[in-house]
Design a protein around this motif. Structure first.
Motif: not given
Length: 147
Positions: A103-112, A114-116, A120-124
């Protein structure tokens, strides 16, 4: 006049040397934010990537695998040391952590977005969460090993 010129040159050299020492490696900002347990190979990879997004993504992917394997080892070690209610609680705790992680990963993907750079920030952050969880499980392993 010669003395002034020598002093100015010496100060200029000192300033240049200080500037060289102040140069930040690509991994320095990452290292400052990272939890304990991130591999030195990851930082070396980031330095070698030198801000190349494809290379940085490869570094993050490789370290995510390292942290995932570490997390699994820590979990299996702890699971092997527990029995009864403690073992059941660990399994429930890990399932809850996995749901939180997803759920945290999903939220961060939405907040950050889809730019490259955002990816990278979400992956980190994802990799850091795995490392932090492995650190927590390692602490629990130490606790039950000391008993």
């Amino acid at each position: 006049m010669e003395r002034i010129r020598t002093t100015v040159i010496a100060l200029a050299l000192l300033a240049c040397a200080s500037a060289v020492c102040a140069v930040e490696r690509a991994s320095d900002p990452v290292r400052r934010d990272a939890p304990k347990g991130i591999s030195e190979a990851f930082y070396a990879c980031i330095d070698k990537a030198d801000y190349d997004t494809i290379a940085v993504a490869a570094c993050l992917s490789a370290e995510a695998g390292v942290q995932d394997a570490r997390l699994n080892r820590s979990y299996q070690t702890l699971l092997g040391k527990l029995d009864g209610k403690a073992k059941e609680q660990l399994v429930a705790s890990e399932r809850a952590w996995l749901a939180f992680h997803d759920k945290s990963s999903g939220l961060e993907s939405t907040l950050y977005g889809s730019e490259i750079i955002a990816n990278l920030e979400v992956a980190q952050r994802d990799m850091f969460r795995k490392c932090e969880r492995a650190n927590t499980l390692d602490t629990y392993v130490s606790m039950v090993s000391d008993e």
